[in-house]
Design an enzyme around this catalytic site. Structure first.
Site, mmCIF file in Angstrom:
data_model
loop_
_atom_site.group_PDB
_atom_site.id
_atom_site.type_symbol
_atom_site.label_atom_id
_atom_site.label_comp_id
_atom_site.label_asym_id
_atom_site.label_seq_id
_atom_site.Cartn_x
_atom_site.Cartn_y
_atom_site.Cartn_z
ATOM 1 N N GLU A 223 6.061 -7.296 -2.249
ATOM 2 C CA GLU A 223 6.702 -6.103 -1.705
ATOM 3 C C GLU A 223 6.120 -5.685 -0.361
ATOM 4 O OE1 GLU A 223 8.345 -3.823 -5.623
ATOM 5 O OE2 GLU A 223 6.213 -3.581 -5.255
ATOM 6 N N CYS B 193 3.398 -1.266 5.587
ATOM 7 C CA CYS B 193 2.357 -1.648 4.644
ATOM 8 C C CYS B 193 2.654 -3.074 4.178
ATOM 9 C CB CYS B 193 2.379 -0.642 3.488
ATOM 10 S SG CYS B 193 1.106 -0.945 2.270
ATOM 11 N N CYS C 64 -2.810 -9.599 -7.443
ATOM 12 C CA CYS C 64 -4.196 -9.457 -6.989
ATOM 13 C C CYS C 64 -5.105 -9.860 -8.150
ATOM 14 C CB CYS C 64 -4.476 -8.014 -6.566
ATOM 15 S SG CYS C 64 -6.135 -7.791 -5.879
ATOM 16 N N CYS D 100 -8.604 -3.759 -10.328
ATOM 17 C CA CYS D 100 -9.080 -2.376 -10.304
ATOM 18 C C CYS D 100 -8.262 -1.624 -11.365
ATOM 19 C CB CYS D 100 -8.862 -1.755 -8.922
ATOM 20 S SG CYS D 100 -9.748 -2.673 -7.650
ATOM 21 N N CYS E 126 -4.972 0.468 -10.533
ATOM 22 C CA CYS E 126 -3.985 -0.136 -9.619
ATOM 23 C C CYS E 126 -2.993 -1.019 -10.374
ATOM 24 C CB CYS E 126 -4.709 -0.951 -8.549
ATOM 25 S SG CYS E 126 -3.605 -1.877 -7.481
ATOM 26 N N CYS F 25 0.871 4.032 -2.861
ATOM 27 C CA CYS F 25 -0.342 3.227 -3.026
ATOM 28 C C CYS F 25 -0.545 2.868 -4.494
ATOM 29 C CB CYS F 25 -1.585 4.009 -2.647
ATOM 30 S SG CYS F 25 -1.657 4.545 -0.985
#
Ligand code: SAH
Ligand code: SF4
Length: 413
Positions: free
Chosen positions: A122, A135, A142, A146, A149, A390
């Protein structure tokens, strides 16, 4: 030539060895997007072009692709007509495929993109009064997990190629109709002028943040190569001062980031004690807070003019106390860091194990840090209604597969 589709990402927290290659395509043609001038020249020579021709043509094509946004060889008017079919047979100027484009009620846009081999990622565009920020993603998913996230919960991970990274910026310029007008000019910008000829005045896309999916310093070579094309005066010509790379703290790569890319640095700090940071940003177990802050102090362009941004997600009863704020100030002073703190209200996602701190708590935290003379603005969440804020990025294919899994689990149950 190795195939990036097969590029594995080993381990949880080691820098990824990256196969540097062109973006894979099913039709066998070579995608020039993401390649440097010399690489294009070599490919032309390999395809049988005379070396002198290859040098000239690669220079022309580079300018057309990156500076003018041309996607068809037919648009390249200084290219011999007879050459165009030769090029078309062997090469393309690609972009990521757009699977879906969404518009938030606050003007934020999100694109779901796909690589030619079917991996989805994205990109988000956030318009503001005085700027427009793109962004950009560096990986599909990933590996760092975390706990707050959504991207970190994706199973599928592959590094994006330089073409897939710079291709996002090129696609955004296509979508916003923001390629510079005018005649083809092959001259390089004067030495030292990294503002290039892309004048941000009056344009909507003015800034880039490497804050989409993925950890950019785990895909260092490809991110560097892509950003070099973005910063080159004869390429996309965006000043490095308008580019920010965000890392969760891949300490061994931070010096190289400063030396070889030289963009602004943002660091996802999120906690000031070992216990809490170990839990919410697991890479902390490998590179602790002290090591991380020492690397920030040594970051080549850290000066008052170009401060390091510390990102701090506000998680209720986890990292948001007055003591946390005071410890944050102490650490920034101890390492003598030219720093700014960005307080990010936690953006929720389905099944997330946290709540956002209350607005009063966030304001109080911000005030304590401000009173110490350190700027600590509270970031307004953008595009929450389309899951573009975010930490909310996780592709539909992944969400679907989770739904599918849940259904299957229910059937079994
Ligand atoms: N991997 C890099 C860059 C992408 S994340 C990094 O971690 O720095 C961009 C920012 O969004 C990071 O600061 C990240 O910690 C933050 N973030 C992740 N999930 C979030 C969430 N749910 N709410 C608010 N911010 C989040
Ligand atoms: Fe990865 Fe950054 Fe999300 Fe952590 S916050 S899981 S490093 S994308």
């Amino acid at each position: 030539m190795s195939h990036t589709a097969l590029m594995p990402i080993p381990g949880q927290i080691d820098p990824v060895p990256v196969a540097r290659d062109v973006t894979p395509r099913p039709d066998g043609r070579i995608d020039l997007t993401g390649l440097a001038r010399t690489r294009i020249r070599d490919l032309f020579e390999e395809a049988g072009m005379e070396p002198k021709q290859a040098r000239l043509r690669s220079k022309q094509i580079y300018h057309w692709m990156y500076h003018r946004g041309a996607r068809e060889f037919d648009q390249m008017t200084d290219m011999a007509k007879t050459l165009r079919p030769w090029l078309e047979e062997r090469f393309v100027v690609g972009r990521p495929d757009v699977v879906e484009a969404q518009l938030s009620e606050d003007g934020t846009r999100k694109w779901l993109l796909s690589t030619p081999d079917g991996h989805e990622f994205e990109m988000v565009f956030i318009p503001d009064d005085d700027r427009g920020t793109l962004c950009v993603s560096s990986q599909v998913g990933c590996t760092l997990n975390c706990t707050f996230c959504h991207t970190g919960t994706m199973r599928l991970v592959r590094n994006l190629t330089p073409g897939e990274i710079v291709g996002q910026v090129m696609l955004a310029r296509d979508a916003l109709s923001e390629w510079p007008e005018g005649t083809a000019k092959l001259a390089q910008e004067p030495e030292g002028s990294d503002d290039g000829s892309y004048n941000p005045a009056g344009r909507r896309l003015t800034n880039i943040v490497m804050m989409g999916m993925g950890e950019p310093l785990y895909n260092f070579d490809n991110v560097r190569d892509a950003l070099q094309l973005v910063m080159d005066g004869d390429g996309l010509a965006l000043s490095k001062r308008r580019i920010t790379l965000s890392t969760s703290g891949v300490v061994p790569m931070m010096a190289r980031c400063g030396d070889e890319i030289g963009v602004n640095l943002a660091v996802s700090l999120h906690a000031v004690t070992k216990d809490v940071r170990d839990e919410i940003v697991p890479i902390n177990r490998k590179y602790g807070i002290e090591e991380l802050l020492a690397a920030c102090a040594a970051y080549p362009s850290a000066s008052n003019a170009r401060r390091i941004t510390f990102e701090y997600v506000m998680l209720k009863d986890k990292n948001d106390s007055d003591d946390d704020a005071r410890e944050l100030i102490r650490l920034i002073r101890e390492y003598d860091l030219p720093a700014k703190v960005n307080l990010i209200p936690f953006n929720p996602w389905p099944g997330a194990p946290y709540e956002c701190s209350t607005p009063e708590r966030i304001k109080r935290f911000s005030a304590i840090v401000f009173d110490a003379g350190i700027s600590a603005p509270i970031r307004t969440p953008r595009g929450r209604d389309i899951d573009a804020a975010c930490g909310q990025l996780k592709t539909a294919a992944e969400k679907k597969s989770r739904a599918q899994r849940d259904r299957e689990a229910a059937e079994v149950g």
